[in-house]
Design a protein around this motif. Sequence first.
Motif, PDB file in Angstrom:
ATOM      1  N   THR A  43      -2.839  10.545   4.831  1.00  0.00           N
ATOM      2  CA  THR A  43      -2.149  10.211   3.585  1.00  0.00           C
ATOM      3  C   THR A  43      -1.169  11.327   3.249  1.00  0.00           C
ATOM      4  N   ARG A  50      -8.001  -3.112   2.299  1.00  0.00           N
ATOM      5  CA  ARG A  50      -6.872  -2.511   1.612  1.00  0.00           C
ATOM      6  C   ARG A  50      -7.032  -2.623   0.084  1.00  0.00           C
ATOM      7  N   GLY A  51      -6.741  -1.542  -0.604  1.00  0.00           N
ATOM      8  CA  GLY A  51      -6.846  -1.540  -2.070  1.00  0.00           C
ATOM      9  C   GLY A  51      -8.094  -0.829  -2.541  1.00  0.00           C
ATOM     10  N   SER A  52      -9.079  -0.578  -1.639  1.00  0.00           N
ATOM     11  CA  SER A  52     -10.277   0.148  -2.091  1.00  0.00           C
ATOM     12  C   SER A  52     -10.044   1.636  -1.858  1.00  0.00           C
ATOM     13  N   ARG A  53     -10.385   2.445  -2.864  1.00  0.00           N
ATOM     14  CA  ARG A  53     -10.002   3.851  -2.792  1.00  0.00           C
ATOM     15  C   ARG A  53     -11.199   4.772  -2.603  1.00  0.00           C
ATOM     16  N   GLN A  98      -6.297   5.308  -0.241  1.00  0.00           N
ATOM     17  CA  GLN A  98      -6.992   4.249   0.497  1.00  0.00           C
ATOM     18  C   GLN A  98      -8.227   4.757   1.250  1.00  0.00           C
ATOM     19  N   SER A 116      -7.157   8.037   9.305  1.00  0.00           N
ATOM     20  CA  SER A 116      -5.963   7.884   8.462  1.00  0.00           C
ATOM     21  C   SER A 116      -5.354   9.227   8.095  1.00  0.00           C
ATOM     22  N   THR A 128      -0.167   5.989   3.132  1.00  0.00           N
ATOM     23  CA  THR A 128      -1.224   6.199   4.128  1.00  0.00           C
ATOM     24  C   THR A 128      -0.908   5.435   5.412  1.00  0.00           C
ATOM     25  N   GLY A 148       0.805  -1.226   0.000  1.00  0.00           N
ATOM     26  CA  GLY A 148       0.000   0.000   0.000  1.00  0.00           C
ATOM     27  C   GLY A 148       0.834   1.271   0.000  1.00  0.00           C
ATOM     28  N   GLU A 158      -4.937  -0.738   9.213  1.00  0.00           N
ATOM     29  CA  GLU A 158      -3.805  -1.574   8.805  1.00  0.00           C
ATOM     30  C   GLU A 158      -3.644  -2.822   9.665  1.00  0.00           C
TER      31      GLU A 158
END
Length: 352
Positions: free
Chosen positions: A286, A233-236, A227, A284, A250, A208, A255
Motif C-alpha cells: 500500500t 475488496r473493501g474490508s480493511r 485493504q 500486498s 494498494t 479501491g 485483485e
Amino acid sequence: MNCFNNQQKKKPKIVFFLLAGFILFSTSFLSCEAKTLNRSELVLGTICSIRILDGASKKAMDAAFNRLEEIEAVMSANKEGTVVDTINSNSGISAVKSPEDLRYLVKKAMSIADASDGAFDPSIGTLVKLWGIGFDSENVPNAEDIKKALLLTGRKEIIVDDKNGTIFLAREGMKLDLGAIAKGYAADQVSDILSKYRVKAAVIDLGGNIKVVGKKPDKQSWKIGVQNPFDTRGSRLGLASLEGGYSVVTSGIYERHFVSDDGVDYHHIFDPKTGYPVRNGLVSVTIISKSSTDADGLATALFVLGKEKGMAMADKWAVGAIFIDQDRTLVLNEYAKKVFSLEDSSFTESDS
Ligand code: AMP
Ligand code: MG
C-alpha cells in the motif's frame, strides 16, 4: 379609511416576509440537497465511485465521469479503438498521434520503470495478454510463449515524440499496458476537476484506488481504510488518517487471480524478468502519497521489487509504504507509521 390604509400598509409587509421566508427556505433546502451527491459507474474496467460530501453539483459530477470515460477511451489496452490499442496494433510499423495526457502518463510510467530498474514496465502488454488473467482467456501459457512475450517487452523501445505528438513502439508485436498506473492518474484528474467546480469535500474511489479531496465537513482528518489482502475488496485491516489531497493505493494478489487445473494460484502482477506472477512472499503493498499517479505506479513497482528494495524506493520517492507478507506481518516505513493504525489483531507489525 384607516382600516383600508392599514390593510394597504400591512399587505406588502406580509408578502415581503412570506417571500423572504420562501426564498430562505428554498435556498437552504436546495443547498442541503446540492451539498452531497454519490455516483458509481463501471469505467476503466472497474467500479468507479465518487462521493461528494460538501459543495456538490450535478455539473461537477458529470464533468468528473466524462473525464473518466475520456481517459478510458484513450488509455485502455483492453478496448478496441482506443489510442493505446491503435499504438499497439501499429507497433514496429508506424508512430501514432497521441494526446498530451497519454504522452505525459507514458513518460511518467517510463520514469517509474527506470527508477525501479525495470521491475515496473509499461511495455509488458504482450505478456499480460498472453496470461489473460481476469479475462475469459486466462491460462498458464507454455514456457516458450512466455519467453517470446518477454522478448517483446522493453521500456527503452517506447518512443514518445512530443514535437510531433506521437508514440511509437519500436518492435512489431510490442504492446503498451498502463493498467498499473492509469487509475491513479484518473483519480488525480477527477480531484482537479472537482476542485475546479468548487467541491469542498469528496472521496474518489476508483476500484479501491482512493483519493480524498478538501476538508471533511466535520473538520476531522480523513480516515481511509487500508485493504485487508486476505479478504474481499473493501474490508480493511487498519486506517490511515490523512488530510485532504492524499491518496491510498494498494497492489495485491487478491485483485485479479485464478486457480489453474493443478491448484496453483496465479495473480496479475508479473515479474518482467521471469514472465511469471511475482512470488516474493508479499501479498500486498500500500502506498500513501499526494499524487495518486505515483501511488498507483509505485504500489505495483514496489510489489515487484519486494520488501527491501521496495522500501528504499519508497523512501527515495518520499511516500508512505506498507508491505504485507503472506504470514500476516506488516512492515511500514517512517512516513506510513505516522499516519497508519492497525485495527485487525490477526496481523502484526514488524521492523523488517
Ligand atoms: P496494479 O493493480 O495497479 O498493481 O496493476 C496491475 C496491472 O498492471 C496488471 O493487471 C497488468 O495489466 C499490469 N502489470 C502487471 N505486471 C506489471 C509490471 N511488472 N509492470 C507494469 N505493469 C504491470
Ligand atoms: Mg498500480
